[in-house]
Scaffold this motif. Structure first.
Motif, PDB file in Angstrom:
ATOM      1  N   GLY A  70       0.824  -1.202   0.000  1.00 20.32           N
ATOM      2  CA  GLY A  70       0.000   0.000   0.000  1.00 20.32           C
ATOM      3  C   GLY A  70       0.856   1.248   0.000  1.00 20.32           C
ATOM      4  O   GLY A  70       0.590   2.211  -0.733  1.00 20.32           O
ATOM      5  N   ARG A  78       0.109   1.877  -8.731  1.00 20.04           N
ATOM      6  CA  ARG A  78      -0.604   0.629  -8.458  1.00 20.04           C
ATOM      7  C   ARG A  78      -0.029  -0.531  -9.289  1.00 20.04           C
ATOM      8  O   ARG A  78       0.128  -1.647  -8.819  1.00 20.04           O
ATOM      9  CB  ARG A  78      -2.082   0.778  -8.825  1.00 20.04           C
ATOM     10  CG  ARG A  78      -2.959   1.644  -7.936  1.00 20.04           C
ATOM     11  CD  ARG A  78      -2.531   3.032  -7.665  1.00 20.04           C
ATOM     12  NE  ARG A  78      -3.595   3.864  -7.117  1.00 20.04           N
ATOM     13  CZ  ARG A  78      -3.482   4.561  -5.992  1.00 20.04           C
ATOM     14  NH1 ARG A  78      -2.370   4.479  -5.264  1.00 20.04           N
ATOM     15  NH2 ARG A  78      -4.467   5.333  -5.594  1.00 20.04           N
ATOM     16  N   GLY A 130      -4.527  -3.021  -4.676  1.00 23.44           N
ATOM     17  CA  GLY A 130      -4.100  -2.522  -5.972  1.00 23.44           C
ATOM     18  C   GLY A 130      -5.032  -2.957  -7.082  1.00 23.44           C
ATOM     19  O   GLY A 130      -5.343  -2.178  -7.999  1.00 23.44           O
ATOM     20  N   TYR A 358      -4.588   3.322  -1.536  1.00 21.92           N
ATOM     21  CA  TYR A 358      -4.053   1.954  -1.583  1.00 21.92           C
ATOM     22  C   TYR A 358      -3.774   1.466  -0.160  1.00 21.92           C
ATOM     23  O   TYR A 358      -4.159   0.358   0.235  1.00 21.92           O
ATOM     24  CB  TYR A 358      -2.774   1.938  -2.426  1.00 21.92           C
ATOM     25  CG  TYR A 358      -2.331   0.594  -2.966  1.00 21.92           C
ATOM     26  CD1 TYR A 358      -2.493  -0.591  -2.245  1.00 21.92           C
ATOM     27  CD2 TYR A 358      -1.727   0.500  -4.213  1.00 21.92           C
ATOM     28  CE1 TYR A 358      -2.062  -1.807  -2.755  1.00 21.92           C
ATOM     29  CE2 TYR A 358      -1.291  -0.721  -4.732  1.00 21.92           C
ATOM     30  CZ  TYR A 358      -1.461  -1.867  -4.002  1.00 21.92           C
ATOM     31  OH  TYR A 358      -1.031  -3.075  -4.511  1.00 21.92           O
TER      32      TYR A 358
END
Length: 437
Positions: A70, A78, A130, A358
């Motif tokens: 994250g 991502r 993601g 994320y």
């Protein structure tokens, strides 16, 4: 539907399928194989608990994976992290397929199993956030449906993993299956890895991340989540807990419970495969409905129904009827659980700002996922403690988690109309305040 959205959704779905094929293949093996292969010196009931214990370590590692990937996913993008998570998972699963059993290398075998399970947990902990963001941040509308494809990858992975495991079992004797047959599905993960990496390489980075990257981003994503969204994070964890407890109950604990109460292993695996296929459709349908009426009503309906159904589930399984076994799993996993689980993909992405999304979505989801890690272990221990007697304490535990999730859902605002990408020139803090209001 744009080309990039189509590629993003396909990549997220396939990536999730592969990750959960590997992760849930372990769950199936822990219920029917690992106790005999890696804990051969223990009492059978205790070996089942120990096997579920290694299963739990994967869930314990998932929040760590969510934090690691994250952080870098919010900083570097991502797409890069998703390539890494998929590679980690494929390698770990392949090595599990090569790992010698207790009879060959003694206590080193279960230790190696735990280590590889931790790697699996870290990988899947980083994958989900993601993958969801790749779909959700590419989508301009129907975000619940497109993000829901990532969650649909989980039961799809279960279908493929149970087909692989049951197919291998059908073509080998009991002795050969325990000796080497169970390894084949793990070794096949290397093929799925190659396919997944090819598909994932064709997806562009999300527009929301590219826009956020241009802003001042000196704060660490984790700090941003803990400082700006502590209440939302905790409520998000609570919302997902019941879904994960139920998921593990239906896909892992009931598997072992059904075999213990006279159902042939193949019959249970077939029922699980069918219910998992139904869950794919259920997740997509309920996720699409959440785009129309909101995330909260769908999730609330699911937890309410499951609180009641938890008391019917085990009597149906132990009745000895194959039809009731199938019906129990189809209703539980194919209809009710998708109500609780499907909308979570979009919901978690909508709770956090782009620069920490994320991290926030992964952390909330993976902390909730601890419920799935501990549930089979706790339930197996409860069964062992009372000599395999009443499942009423298990049903009450499920109901309690459902009540907790309902309270947390009601404490959150509806999010399905939130714009994930603030308009240029509007500070993140202002957008955040608008969302709260």
């Amino acid at each position: 539907m744009s080309t990039q959205l189509r590629r993003a959704v396909a990549s997220s779905y396939l990536g999730s399928l592969i990750e959960y094929y590997d992760f849930l293949l372990y769950a199936t093996a822990s219920a029917v194989v690992f106790g005999k292969v890696f804990f051969a010196d223990l009492d059978p009931a205790l070996a089942t608990v120990a096997s579920f214990g290694t299963f739990t370590t994967g869930y314990l590692a998932r929040p760590l994976g969510g934090l690691i990937f994250g952080h870098f996913g919010d900083r570097l993008g991502r797409k890069r992290m998703l390539v890494l998570t998929m590679s980690l998972m494929g390698a770990a699963s392949f090595l599990i397929g090569l790992l010698p059993g207790y009879d060959q290398i003694g206590p080193i075998a279960p230790l190696g199993l735990v280590l590889l399970r931790v790697v699996q947990g870290i990988a899947v902990g980083g994958e989900w956030g993601g993958a969801v963001l790749m779909s959700a941040e590419h989508a301009r509308s129907r975000r619940g449906l497109w993000a829901g494809f990532t969650n649909a990858g989980a039961p799809s992975g279960m279908v493929v993993s149970t087909l692989a495991m049951s197919g291998t079992a059908a073509f080998t004797s009991e002795a050969d299956f325990l000796a080497w047959g169970w390894r084949i599905p793990f070794l096949l993960s290397i093929v799925l890895l190659a396919i997944g990496l090819f598909v994932r390489s064709r997806v562009d980075e999300t527009p929301a991340f590219l826009a956020a990257r241009k802003e001042d981003r000196r704060r660490l994503p984790l700090v941003a989540v803990l400082r700006d969204h502590p209440r939302v994070l905790l409520l998000g964890v609570g919302v997902g807990l019941a879904a994960f407890v139920v998921q593990a109950t239906l896909t892992t604990f009931v598997l072992a419970y059904g075999v213990q109460h006279g159902h042939p292993r193949q019959e249970v695996l077939n029922a699980l495969t069918l219910s998992s296929a139904c869950a794919v459709a259920g997740i997509l349908l309920w996720s699409a409905l959440s785009d129309r009426i909101g995330r909260r009503p769908v999730v609330l309906g699911g937890v309410a129904a499951m609180a009641v159904f938890g008391f019917l589930l085990f009597p149906m399984v132990r009745s000895g009827s194959g039809l009731l076994l199938v019906l129990a799993l189809v209703i539980g996993q194919g209809v009710i659980h998708p109500m609780m689980y499907g909308p979570l993909a979009a919901l978690y992405t909508e709770l956090f700002d782009t620069e920490s999304r994320y991290t926030g979505a992964s952390l909330g989801y993976q902390l909730a996922g601890l419920g799935a890690g501990f549930a089979p272990l706790i339930f197996a221990e409860l069964q062992r403690a009372n000599g395999g007697g009443s499942t009423t304490p298990v049903s009450w535990t499920i109901a309690a988690f459902c009540v907790l999730s309902a309270v947390c859902v009601l404490a959150l605002r509806e999010t399905h109309r939130r714009d994930l990408a603030p308009e240029p020139g509007i500070p993140a803090a202002a957008h955040r305040e608008g969302h709260r209001g």
